[in-house]
Design a protein around this motif. Structure first.
Motif, PDB file in Angstrom:
ATOM      1  N   THR A 198       0.749  -1.433  -0.428  1.00 60.14           N
ATOM      2  CA  THR A 198       0.170  -0.043   0.007  1.00 60.14           C
ATOM      3  C   THR A 198       1.302   1.201   0.428  1.00 60.14           C
ATOM      4  N   LEU A 199       1.803   0.834   0.567  1.00 58.09           N
ATOM      5  CA  LEU A 199       2.939   2.610   1.299  1.00 58.09           C
ATOM      6  C   LEU A 199       3.803   2.003   1.261  1.00 58.09           C
ATOM      7  N   ILE A 200       5.248   2.426   1.454  1.00 54.13           N
ATOM      8  CA  ILE A 200       6.724   1.820   1.034  1.00 54.13           C
ATOM      9  C   ILE A 200       7.217   3.753   2.295  1.00 54.13           C
ATOM     10  N   MET A 201       7.997   2.579   2.586  1.00 48.52           N
ATOM     11  CA  MET A 201       8.907   3.991   3.309  1.00 48.52           C
ATOM     12  C   MET A 201      10.038   3.994   3.563  1.00 48.52           C
ATOM     13  N   TYR A 202      11.147   4.526   3.333  1.00 48.57           N
ATOM     14  CA  TYR A 202      12.664   3.995   3.496  1.00 48.57           C
ATOM     15  C   TYR A 202      13.665   4.890   4.489  1.00 48.57           C
ATOM     16  N   THR A 203      14.428   4.511   5.173  1.00 48.24           N
ATOM     17  CA  THR A 203      15.730   5.783   5.728  1.00 48.24           C
ATOM     18  C   THR A 203      16.501   6.054   5.196  1.00 48.24           C
ATOM     19  N   HIS A 204      16.970   6.832   5.279  1.00 48.02           N
ATOM     20  CA  HIS A 204      18.484   7.236   4.504  1.00 48.02           C
ATOM     21  C   HIS A 204      19.147   6.944   6.595  1.00 48.02           C
ATOM     22  N   PRO A 205      20.432   7.093   5.976  1.00 45.80           N
ATOM     23  CA  PRO A 205      21.230   6.297   4.737  1.00 45.80           C
ATOM     24  C   PRO A 205      20.911   5.203   4.079  1.00 45.80           C
ATOM     25  N   ILE A 206      20.337   5.320   2.458  1.00 43.32           N
ATOM     26  CA  ILE A 206      19.974   3.698   2.090  1.00 43.32           C
ATOM     27  C   ILE A 206      20.651   3.764   0.461  1.00 43.32           C
ATOM     28  N   ALA A 207      21.988   2.667   0.218  1.00 39.26           N
ATOM     29  CA  ALA A 207      21.900   2.771  -0.574  1.00 39.26           C
ATOM     30  C   ALA A 207      21.505   3.130  -2.263  1.00 39.26           C
ATOM     31  N   LYS A 208      22.413   3.496  -3.052  1.00 44.85           N
ATOM     32  CA  LYS A 208      21.388   3.500  -4.299  1.00 44.85           C
ATOM     33  C   LYS A 208      20.987   2.604  -5.443  1.00 44.85           C
ATOM     34  N   GLU A 209      21.303   1.955  -4.849  1.00 46.44           N
ATOM     35  CA  GLU A 209      20.931   0.758  -6.243  1.00 46.44           C
ATOM     36  C   GLU A 209      19.640   0.459  -5.506  1.00 46.44           C
ATOM     37  N   SER A 210      19.773   0.370  -4.100  1.00 41.49           N
ATOM     38  CA  SER A 210      17.750  -0.208  -3.037  1.00 41.49           C
ATOM     39  C   SER A 210      17.383   0.771  -3.218  1.00 41.49           C
ATOM     40  N   ILE A 258      18.743  23.174   6.968  1.00 39.78           N
ATOM     41  CA  ILE A 258      18.971  21.612   6.889  1.00 39.78           C
ATOM     42  C   ILE A 258      18.643  20.263   6.074  1.00 39.78           C
ATOM     43  N   TYR A 259      17.362  20.774   5.234  1.00 40.19           N
ATOM     44  CA  TYR A 259      17.406  19.521   4.173  1.00 40.19           C
ATOM     45  C   TYR A 259      18.690  18.798   3.173  1.00 40.19           C
ATOM     46  N   LEU A 260      19.095  20.405   3.217  1.00 36.00           N
ATOM     47  CA  LEU A 260      20.422  20.304   1.761  1.00 36.00           C
ATOM     48  C   LEU A 260      21.465  19.698   2.504  1.00 36.00           C
ATOM     49  N   ALA A 261      21.840  19.823   4.271  1.00 37.39           N
ATOM     50  CA  ALA A 261      22.889  18.821   4.623  1.00 37.39           C
ATOM     51  C   ALA A 261      21.990  17.271   5.055  1.00 37.39           C
ATOM     52  N   LEU A 262      21.568  17.137   5.451  1.00 38.39           N
ATOM     53  CA  LEU A 262      21.014  15.542   5.493  1.00 38.39           C
ATOM     54  C   LEU A 262      20.489  14.930   3.966  1.00 38.39           C
ATOM     55  N   VAL A 263      19.881  15.531   3.162  1.00 36.52           N
ATOM     56  CA  VAL A 263      20.216  15.377   1.162  1.00 36.52           C
ATOM     57  C   VAL A 263      21.667  15.194   1.145  1.00 36.52           C
ATOM     58  N   ALA A 264      22.857  15.891   1.425  1.00 37.60           N
ATOM     59  CA  ALA A 264      24.285  15.691   1.602  1.00 37.60           C
ATOM     60  C   ALA A 264      24.676  14.327   1.789  1.00 37.60           C
ATOM     61  N   THR A 265      24.017  13.820   3.090  1.00 32.38           N
ATOM     62  CA  THR A 265      24.318  12.408   3.592  1.00 32.38           C
ATOM     63  C   THR A 265      23.330  11.584   3.465  1.00 32.38           C
ATOM     64  N   GLY A 266      22.937  12.071   2.819  1.00 29.03           N
ATOM     65  CA  GLY A 266      21.331  10.543   2.313  1.00 29.03           C
ATOM     66  C   GLY A 266      22.046   9.538   1.848  1.00 29.03           C
ATOM     67  N   HIS A 267      23.228   8.789   1.408  1.00 29.48           N
ATOM     68  CA  HIS A 267      23.525   8.112   1.006  1.00 29.48           C
ATOM     69  C   HIS A 267      25.438   7.639   1.540  1.00 29.48           C
ATOM     70  N   ASN A 268      25.821   8.619   2.293  1.00 26.79           N
ATOM     71  CA  ASN A 268      26.664   8.683   3.238  1.00 26.79           C
ATOM     72  C   ASN A 268      27.216   9.392   4.770  1.00 26.79           C
ATOM     73  N   PRO A 269      26.329   8.713   5.664  1.00 22.78           N
ATOM     74  CA  PRO A 269      25.984   8.811   6.644  1.00 22.78           C
ATOM     75  C   PRO A 269      27.791   9.927   7.481  1.00 22.78           C
ATOM     76  N   ALA A 270      29.033   9.078   7.112  1.00 21.89           N
ATOM     77  CA  ALA A 270      30.280   9.619   7.472  1.00 21.89           C
ATOM     78  C   ALA A 270      30.514  10.891   7.187  1.00 21.89           C
ATOM     79  N   SER A 271      29.490  11.942   6.410  1.00 22.14           N
ATOM     80  CA  SER A 271      31.028  12.927   5.647  1.00 22.14           C
ATOM     81  C   SER A 271      31.348  13.779   6.684  1.00 22.14           C
ATOM     82  N   THR A 272      32.103  14.242   6.052  1.00 25.71           N
ATOM     83  CA  THR A 272      32.392  15.715   7.182  1.00 25.71           C
ATOM     84  C   THR A 272      31.730  17.129   6.540  1.00 25.71           C
ATOM     85  N   ALA A 273      31.947  17.799   7.491  1.00 25.51           N
ATOM     86  CA  ALA A 273      31.548  19.156   7.233  1.00 25.51           C
ATOM     87  C   ALA A 273      31.474  19.596   5.581  1.00 25.51           C
ATOM     88  N   ASP A 274      33.201  19.114   5.418  1.00 19.85           N
ATOM     89  CA  ASP A 274      33.531  20.445   4.377  1.00 19.85           C
ATOM     90  C   ASP A 274      32.476  19.530   3.203  1.00 19.85           C
TER      91      ASP A 274
END
Lengths: 624, 538
Positions: B137-149, B444-460
């Motif tokens: 009926t409905l799908i939800m997924y949580t980040h960070p998620i692998a691009k293939e998935s 905040i959204y942009l910063a979260l999306v930036a880590t959408g596949h890779n949680p361990a990103s540095t601020a830079d």
């Protein structure tokens, strides 16, 4: 402690706040919908020691949201079960549960003072007010929260810094004039109140318990009220026949025929109204033979509106169930115990069926539309819709505010509202309001006094404590206990009496009101603690510690409260497009057991009404 | 248009069953119809990362009795999980997180079915799970998620027209974004009760006029009780007629005219009684502002009438067939079908009941007309009268969600949001902090999306991702702050933020599944530092 458990907390909270949280000893009042969420969040946020107080036991209708409880826990203590469930998931937290009323003497001001902060997760006005006052007296910060359906609110209360719970007036419960209920109903709710507050009470409950009825007499209704009293007495006599075979017909004839015939004979009353039509028991029973056969199906179907015959079937059946219960209670009663009673509980099917069927029969008599049991349950039971999602949001917001309190950052504390009807935002935040300088609860000066119960007289309190230590000197002032006025310049009879005899005991509050017009002290509220004293019979402040009692503002000053209208208890506009002011005139009105200014039950239909059920709050008004 | 897929036969609630009692407090919000929709729903959670926010969301759906949920998650439980996820305990260490969470969630509500994948460690195949399961009926997924998935989920959703919710919670921040596969109409929007009154005072139908006239034909001769119990609807109809006669047939529409009309009505109340006035005339005066108005379409209905549907199948859905019939009704009569409810007012019981039945009867006839129109429209043959009734009752408040496609133009959003922040700064300076405007959560959204596949990103790394996606954001102070805060969380979730976010996500999911109330459009960004939400269409 296992390494790594608080990895994420340390990262995000930072080491200093994380340590602060771990050391915090907090109190949570209420282990219901918000309470379950809150306890989980507090435990997983790493709070060191959590005390829970809740008087309630678990009910089936709790299980759609109070996730610490299971079916097998029904009727057990919420506080104790919540503790056991939460402890399993974080062995590092110390949880202490009290299955008790927060108003009990054991929870005194000193006890409140032992906590770093207090969370309110309550569902009623009275307890909220109590905790508010205790926290003000103890000068402990309080995080107040509440939900109704999709609505919710969180507020930080800190004495002298932010507004308290009582800084805005709360709505008072609604009541109906007795003549509307007993003689001239015109709405379904009038018949429901009749079934619940009059009929059920007279037959099974404490007679005369008519909190939601206004029996104020005036010239016009005096004779009718006298007649109604006679009627009630006759009904009480029938009560003695509970359990006999004739009982259902006796009761039916009395309330649906004899009383109605009398009413009908009052020609004046029906000049402008349709007169009521009495019901005949025997012919109705004959008419309902088919329905009697399908009794079980009827009782199962609470969504549909029952027919006249079906209401009779439910009336008889529920009366039978209640009568049997009553006989059992009487049989089990031990010597010297008071007469057992059955009182209305929306989740007790027997009482609900009885009230629903009685109300509908009466509605039929007066030409008023009948209601389904589902609707009657809401109207009679003061039901507040409640769901898991709203509680999750509100509890989460409470914990976020607690972080600010732990850091002492009251300037950052927010009042947060859930705004389900503003889908572009979901949450609205306001900075905390300032205390209302006119607030009767928090604009006062709190202090405490030790008294020796065997010796302390009112005179000691007045002369020694108020005049000398508090510095009232020659001022005119009045002293009130929780029960009422005990001293003013014209009331000096009590001075020789023991404080104990005046009802001033352990944990009592005494209020001192300065009656001078100039340089007026704010009210002083004194918390009484009993102690064995060797010297004087009372012991207040240390010598030379005379307090600086603030002065009352001049009446002409406008109330400054952060640019926000807090003059009434209605929801305030926030961030520009808050909700429209509520229109609560006449018979549709917001929830009053509600916790907060913004809490309101949406009246789903024109005539859904909330009736206050708390005994003793029958503040009464004549509407007609 | 999104059709919510539900399993074959929705369970029906019977009588005062245990179940009805258990769900009593929520049935009062979404009724048996909403409950049936919930119980027919089949949800999928693709869980990853710290894994709490998705499970907390599910908790809030299992409790009210969702039909079935499935958790896909190949993580193995470690110590850090125990500190943040309530649905794991010591005995779960080293086991599959999907299995442990499913079992503990199921304990909350034995009526809910739960399943998990993979069944064994290291065997996760999302494509296979999606293909072999009953339609979700409905799908939800949580980040960070692998691009293939993610791409497997997206292609399934577009094929099956499944709503998808993505969720990301990190430290004090979170967001969730709802993707609906097309226009999503809501009939049962639950408007606030006091907004729904439609009394038709300016265009009454003959039966109403006749009734009002019969009560007022000799208004001055009425006795005290009759006069004091005239329903305000009748009072207003009578005096509107009088007003028009002295005002060239014009109704009091302008503010000034309404005020004058209100005074006029009040002046007609009798004052030679003990109360010195009449309550029903007071009610009439109060009702003028809201109820004396020309019929006017709400923006939502306008949008409904203007909406262009390209999809042939969608065009023949019962919703659009009824919408077209309602539009035809509106073109013909100049107003929407009457909802038929009458607010409480001072009146004698018998009169009130009669008036109520006049409104109800008119509503019934209007609905009948709409039904007849609908039945001759292509695809309208088998239209359910109950659906037409509901539509007519709520016509004024019907709402289309996701009616236009979302813009991919981050630049435009950036312009608007940074202009907002500049105004907020200026306001703060101007009023010396006395008044503040909320700051945008877009960064905040942009910063979260930036880590959408890779949680361990540095601020830079986060900043460089943001400036890559949005040149204009280079050097933006608030983007930098958000990037630092997200980096500090290191992909970790705070239980409290995830629990709160899970409450909001579940709330919106319930709206979508029950098709009641209005869900947000379409991204909600939460800042736990200022306890503030912002909803943006992204």
């Amino acid at each position: 402690m296992a390494a790594g458990r608080d990895t994420y907390n340390r990262l995000s909270l930072g080491p200093s706040l994380n340590a602060n949280v771990k050391e915090a000893r907090v109190l949570m009042v209420g282990a219901g919908g918000i309470g379950c969420e809150l306890l989980k969040n507090l435990a997983l946020s790493g709070f060191g020691e959590i005390h829970i107080v809740d008087l309630d036991t678990i009910d089936l209708s709790n299980l759609n949201r109070q996730f610490l409880f299971r079916h097998e826990h029904i009727k057990k203590s919420k506080a104790l079960v919540a503790k056991e469930a939460a402890e399993k998931f974080n062995p590092n937290v110390k949880i202490v549960a009290h299955h008790a009323n927060i108003k009990d003497a054991q929870f005194h001001v000193g006890w409140f003072r032992s906590f770093k902060l207090v969370f309110n997760a309550l569902d009623n006005l009275e307890a909220r007010r109590h905790v508010n006052r205790m926290c003000l007296a103890a000068d402990v910060p309080l995080i107040e929260s509440g939900t109704t359906g999709f609505n919710g609110q969180v507020q930080v209360i800190k004495r002298g810094v932010t507004a308290c719970y009582d800084c805005t007036a709360k709505e008072t419960p609604k009541s109906f004039p007795v003549c509307t209920i007993r003689s001239t109903p015109s709405q379904p709710i009038h018949c429901i109140v009749w079934g619940k507050s009059y009929l059920l009470n007279e037959i099974f409950g404490t007679s005369e318990d008519q909190a939601s009825l206004d029996v104020t007499e005036d010239q016009e209704n005096a004779s009718e009220i006298a007649e109604l009293k006679r009627e009630a007495e006759a009904l009480r006599k029938i009560r003695e026949s509970v359990g006999t075979e004739q009982f259902p017909q006796m009761l039916f004839d009395k309330v649906f025929n004899t009383d109605i015939t009398r009413l009908r004979s009052m020609k004046d009353m029906w000049k402008s109204r349709e007169p009521p039509t009495p019901l005949e028991y025997e012919s109705l029973v004959a008419q309902a033979s088919e329905q009697f056969a399908s009794k079980d199906e009827i009782i199962k179907d609470g969504q549909r509106i029952w027919t006249l015959e079906e209401n009779l079937v439910v009336f008889n059946d529920s009366l039978d169930r209640l009568s049997k219960r009553m006989l059992k209670l009487i049989a089990a009663r031990s010597e010297g115990m008071p007469q057992p009673t059955i009182s209305f509980d929306k989740d007790d099917d027997d009482t609900l069926d009885f009230v629903a069927a009685s109300a509908n029969l009466r509605s039929h008599i007066f030409g008023i539309e009948a209601k389904s049991r589902f609707d009657i349950k809401q109207m009679a039971g003061n039901i507040i819709p409640a769901i898991a999602t709203t509680n999750a949001i509100v509890a989460g917001l409470s914990v976020l505010e607690s972080f600010k309190v732990l850091r002492g950052e009251y300037d950052k504390a927010k009042e947060v509202f859930l705004t389900p009807f503003a889908p572009q935002r979901l949450l609205g935040t306001d900075r905390s309001r300032l205390p209302n300088p006119e607030c009767p609860v928090c604009s006062v000066y709190y202090t405490s006094l030790e008294v020796d119960p065997s010796r302390a007289k009112l005179d000691d309190l007045v002369e020694d404590f108020v005049k000398l230590q508090l510095g009232y000197g020659e001022k005119e002032f009045a002293v009130s206990s929780d029960a009422g006025l005990v001293y003013d310049p014209d009331l000096t009879d009590n001075l020789d009496k023991n404080l104990n005899d005046l009802g001033i005991k352990q944990n009592s509050f005494v209020t001192i009101v300065d009656e001078d017009d100039d340089d007026t002290f704010v009210n002083v509220v004194v918390n009484i603690q009993e102690a064995k004293l060797s010297d004087k019979p009372i012991k207040g402040l240390e010598d030379g510690q005379a307090p600086v009692i603030p002065r009352k503002p001049k009446k002409t000053l406008p109330i400054l409260s952060n640019g926000v209208n807090s003059a009434n208890g209605k929801i305030r506009k926030h961030d520009g497009d808050g909700e429209a002011p509520r229109n609560d005139k006449k018979r549709s009105r917001p929830d009053d057991a509600g916790p907060s200014p913004s809490k309101k039950a949406k009246a789903a239909e024109d005539d859904i009404v909330v009736i206050d059920d708390d005994a003793g709050t029958g503040a009464i008004e004549i509407l007609d | 248009m999104t059709e919510i897929v539900t399993s074959q036969t929705p369970p029906i609630l019977h009588g005062p069953s245990e179940k009805e009692k258990k769900y009593d407090r929520q049935l009062r919000l979404w009724a048996a119809s909403g409950q049936a929709a919930l119980e027919s729903a089949n949800l999928l959670l693709v869980n990853s990362g710290a894994g709490t926010v998705g499970v907390e969301t599910l908790k809030n759906l299992v409790l009210p009795g969702i039909g079935k949920f499935t958790i896909v998650d190949d993580a193995v439980v470690n110590e850090a999980d125990l500190g943040v996820n309530f649905f794991l305990d010591d005995s779960c260490l080293g086991q599959l997180r999907s299995e442990c969470c499913t079992k503990l969630l199921q304990e909350l509500n034995p009526e809910v079915q739960g399943d998990w994948f993979p069944k064994e460690r290291g065997t996760l195949d999302i494509r296979d799970i999606l293909e072999s399961s009953p339609t979700f009926t409905l799908i939800m997924y949580t980040h960070p998620i692998a691009k293939e998935s993610l791409s497997i989920i997206e292609s399934y959703a577009s094929q099956h027209k499944t709503p998808v919710i993505s969720i990301h919670s990190a430290g004090f921040y979170s967001y969730f974004r709802i993707s609906l596969p097309g226009t999503f109409p809501i009939v049962d929007t639950h408007p606030e009760v006091d907004k729904t009154t439609d009394l038709r005072l300016l265009n009454p139908w003959p039966e109403l006029v006749e009734f009002a006239q019969s009560m007022t034909k000799d208004i001055d001769a009425l006795d005290e009780l009759e006069h004091g119990h005239l329903p305000y609807v009748v009072i207003l109809l009578y005096y509107l007629e009088e007003w028009r006669q002295s005002h060239n047939g014009q109704n009091p529409i302008s503010y000034n005219d309404k005020t004058a009309f209100s005074k006029f009505v009040l002046s007609k109340a009798r004052t030679n009684n003990p109360e010195g006035g009449e309550e029903n005339f007071q009610e009439a005066a109060v009702a003028i502002n809201k109820n004396v108005k020309a019929p006017e379409l709400e923006p939502g209905v306008q949008e409904l009438f203007n909406h262009q549907i390209s999809d042939e199948i969608e065009l023949q859905s019962s919703f659009w067939v009824i919408a077209k019939a309602i539009e035809a009704f509106y073109r013909k009569h100049g107003c929407l079908p009457l909802p038929g409810s009458l607010p409480d007012m001072k009146a004698q019981s018998s009169v009130y009941v009669k008036l109520q039945s006049i409104y109800k009867e008119k509503a019934r006839r209007d609905a009948q007309e709409v039904l007849e129109t609908a039945r001759v429209i292509t695809g309208g043959k088998g239209i359910d009268p109950a659906e037409v009734d509901l539509f007519c009752k709520n016509a004024r408040f019907v709402k289309l969600i996701n009616a236009t496609s979302t813009s991919e133009d981050l630049d435009a959003i950036y312009e608007a949001e940074s202009a907002n922040d500049e105004a907020a700064e200026a306001m703060k300076v101007e009023t010396e902090g006395a008044f503040t405007l909320p700051m945008s959560n877009f960064f905040i959204y942009l910063a979260l999306v930036a880590t959408g596949h890779n949680p361990a990103s540095t601020a830079d790394e986060i900043i460089s991702w943001i400036t890559n996606a949005l040149r204009k954001a280079a050097g933006n102070e608030r983007a930098l702050q958000a990037a630092q805060e997200v980096a500090r969380a290191g992909g970790g979730e705070l239980h409290n933020i995830s629990a709160l976010t899970g409450g909001m996500v579940a709330q919106e999911m319930i709206k979508i599944i029950t098709k009641q109330y209005i869900p947000i459009e379409n991204t909600c960004i939460f800042d736990g530092i200022s306890s503030r939400c912002q909803v943006l269409r992204l």
